[in-house]
Design a protein around this motif. Structure first.
Motif, PDB file in Angstrom:
ATOM      1  N   GLU A   1       9.269  -0.019 -12.827  1.00 44.71           N
ATOM      2  CA  GLU A   1       7.858   0.180 -12.509  1.00 44.71           C
ATOM      3  C   GLU A   1       7.616  -0.054 -11.027  1.00 44.71           C
ATOM      4  OE1 GLU A   1       4.012  -1.156 -14.996  1.00 44.71           O
ATOM      5  OE2 GLU A   1       4.880  -2.773 -13.804  1.00 44.71           O
ATOM      6  N   SER A   2       6.668   0.686 -10.471  1.00 45.61           N
ATOM      7  CA  SER A   2       6.260   0.474  -9.085  1.00 45.61           C
ATOM      8  C   SER A   2       4.775   0.793  -8.955  1.00 45.61           C
ATOM      9  CB  SER A   2       7.068   1.354  -8.128  1.00 45.61           C
ATOM     10  OG  SER A   2       6.651   2.709  -8.209  1.00 45.61           O
ATOM     11  N   GLU A   3       4.227   0.469  -7.820  1.00 50.28           N
ATOM     12  CA  GLU A   3       2.816   0.773  -7.569  1.00 50.28           C
ATOM     13  C   GLU A   3       2.695   2.101  -6.865  1.00 50.28           C
ATOM     14  OE1 GLU A   3      -0.946  -1.123  -5.104  1.00 50.28           O
ATOM     15  OE2 GLU A   3       0.506  -2.464  -6.046  1.00 50.28           O
ATOM     16  N   PHE A   4       1.872   2.990  -7.399  1.00 50.24           N
ATOM     17  CA  PHE A   4       1.672   4.311  -6.816  1.00 50.24           C
ATOM     18  C   PHE A   4       0.170   4.564  -6.728  1.00 50.24           C
ATOM     19  CE2 PHE A   4       1.328   8.885  -6.684  1.00 50.24           C
ATOM     20  CZ  PHE A   4       2.374   9.268  -5.844  1.00 50.24           C
ATOM     21  N   ASN A   5      -0.327   4.662  -5.521  1.00 51.65           N
ATOM     22  CA  ASN A   5      -1.763   4.882  -5.283  1.00 51.65           C
ATOM     23  C   ASN A   5      -2.622   3.860  -6.017  1.00 51.65           C
ATOM     24  OD1 ASN A   5      -1.218   7.081  -3.646  1.00 51.65           O
ATOM     25  ND2 ASN A   5      -1.444   8.579  -5.309  1.00 51.65           N
ATOM     26  N   GLY A   6      -2.175   2.602  -5.959  1.00 57.84           N
ATOM     27  CA  GLY A   6      -2.955   1.520  -6.551  1.00 57.84           C
ATOM     28  C   GLY A   6      -2.787   1.334  -8.043  1.00 57.84           C
ATOM     29  N   ARG A   7      -1.911   2.136  -8.668  1.00 57.74           N
ATOM     30  CA  ARG A   7      -1.682   2.012 -10.105  1.00 57.74           C
ATOM     31  C   ARG A   7      -0.203   1.751 -10.371  1.00 57.74           C
ATOM     32  NH1 ARG A   7      -4.010   7.023 -13.282  1.00 57.74           N
ATOM     33  NH2 ARG A   7      -2.401   8.028 -12.000  1.00 57.74           N
ATOM     34  N   ARG A   8       0.094   1.149 -11.498  1.00 55.61           N
ATOM     35  CA  ARG A   8       1.465   0.891 -11.890  1.00 55.61           C
ATOM     36  C   ARG A   8       2.019   2.083 -12.660  1.00 55.61           C
ATOM     37  NH1 ARG A   8       3.304  -2.811  -8.777  1.00 55.61           N
ATOM     38  NH2 ARG A   8       5.023  -3.146 -10.259  1.00 55.61           N
ATOM     39  N   GLU A   9       3.195   2.537 -12.248  1.00 56.93           N
ATOM     40  CA  GLU A   9       3.836   3.673 -12.900  1.00 56.93           C
ATOM     41  C   GLU A   9       5.325   3.405 -13.083  1.00 56.93           C
ATOM     42  OE1 GLU A   9       1.089   7.275 -10.952  1.00 56.93           O
ATOM     43  OE2 GLU A   9       3.289   7.328 -10.833  1.00 56.93           O
ATOM     44  N   ASN A  10       5.906   4.021 -14.095  1.00 51.43           N
ATOM     45  CA  ASN A  10       7.354   3.951 -14.308  1.00 51.43           C
ATOM     46  C   ASN A  10       8.010   5.160 -13.649  1.00 51.43           C
ATOM     47  OD1 ASN A  10       7.336   1.560 -15.963  1.00 51.43           O
ATOM     48  ND2 ASN A  10       6.498   2.808 -17.623  1.00 51.43           N
ATOM     49  N   ASN A  11       7.948   5.184 -12.328  1.00 52.55           N
ATOM     50  CA  ASN A  11       8.398   6.353 -11.580  1.00 52.55           C
ATOM     51  C   ASN A  11       9.636   6.102 -10.726  1.00 52.55           C
ATOM     52  OD1 ASN A  11       6.867   4.637  -9.838  1.00 52.55           O
ATOM     53  ND2 ASN A  11       6.655   6.318  -8.370  1.00 52.55           N
ATOM     54  N   VAL A  12      10.310   4.980 -10.931  1.00 59.77           N
ATOM     55  CA  VAL A  12      11.478   4.634 -10.113  1.00 59.77           C
ATOM     56  C   VAL A  12      12.720   4.561 -10.993  1.00 59.77           C
ATOM     57  CG1 VAL A  12      12.536   2.901  -8.610  1.00 59.77           C
ATOM     58  CG2 VAL A  12      10.071   3.353  -8.471  1.00 59.77           C
TER      59      VAL A  12
END
Length: 268
Positions: free
Chosen positions: A161-172
């Motif tokens: 998980e990482s922060e993307f545009n102020g939100r948490r996403e499972n994009n890593v």
């Protein structure tokens, strides 16, 4: 970087003599800051948290892995016109090594991108690009797809998980220890044939920016979907000197990346 200096040890016979006299001997450590090479016996540093050693991790490729490895290897060989008789991952690494040895960095990147385009049917890539516009779902889908279908290429990996545009996403995608970097042991092959080529290919075919951040200390890497990579002149990966035990040490003097950039200038 902090490290521990080990004072050169005494001879084996001296140690035995001291043990017989029941004298406890021990190493003396002292903290130092990094300095240019000098007359130090050795330096002890903390091992990586994952501590995956080449000797104790055996890749057990299944039929799909073998099929994918050989298909990509053949695509690279067909693109360059340079063949080798090796099979499996060894043949794939050899095909990549041939690209690195015979072409400058600009051509290396272009050839690998062309090989990837040859390996993946264009209609499927175009369909995926249309179905995956920039969104949280698309970024998380790309991350999940990578760990399921490309572990044969880079080794064991997981979604983080990482922060993307102020939100948490499972994009890593966190690659625990890159199989390709471990096999080649060359920074230049990592940056030119994997990092640069993959970033360009994924952005061009899927419209998805991705920043690949290799860690050359423990050979791990992170693929951050949705994040544009930094410019080459500010990307830390391109100021990294190569490993002392680089398997292509006879090709370059010290720094794979700077050597390749120099070669580009000479050819142009």
């Amino acid at each position: 970087m902090d490290a521990n200096v080990v004072v050169p040890y005494q001879s084996f016979s001296t140690v035995l003599s001291m043990r017989n006299r029941k004298i406890n001997t021990y190493y003396k450590y002292k903290k130092i800051s990094y300095q240019p090479p000098c007359s130090i016996c050795c330096v002890l540093t903390k091992p990586p948290a994952s501590n995956h050693n080449h000797s104790n991790y055996v890749y057990k490729d299944n039929w799909f892995d073998h099929l994918a490895i050989n298909h990509l290897s053949q695509s690279i060989q067909a693109t360059t016109g340079l063949r080798n008789n090796k099979s499996g991952y060894e043949g794939f690494v050899e095909a990549a090594r041939v690209v690195y040895v015979n072409f400058n960095s600009t051509h290396q990147v272009n050839l690998v991108v062309e090989a990837l385009q040859r390996a993946f049917p264009k209609p499927i890539l175009s369909l995926l690009k249309m179905l995956l516009p920039q969104s949280k779902w698309a970024r998380e889908y790309c991350a999940a797809f990578t760990i399921v279908f490309f572990a044969w290429l880079v080794g064991p990996c997981e979604v983080k998980e990482s922060e993307f545009n102020g939100r948490r996403e499972n994009n890593v995608v966190h690659i625990k220890k890159c199989r390709f970097l471990e096999e080649t042991n060359c920074v230049g092959m990592c940056t030119n044939l994997c990092k640069m080529s993959s970033q360009l290919f994924i952005k061009d075919t899927l419209g998805m920016p991705v920043n690949m951040v290799p860690n050359f200390d423990d050979m791990s890497c992170e693929m951050i979907f949705g994040q544009d990579p930094p410019p080459l002149d500010t990307d830390p990966a391109f100021i990294q000197p190569c490993y002392k035990l680089c398997k292509l040490s006879n090709k370059h003097l010290r720094d794979c990346n700077s050597q390749m950039m120099k070669k580009d200038v000479e050819i142009s």
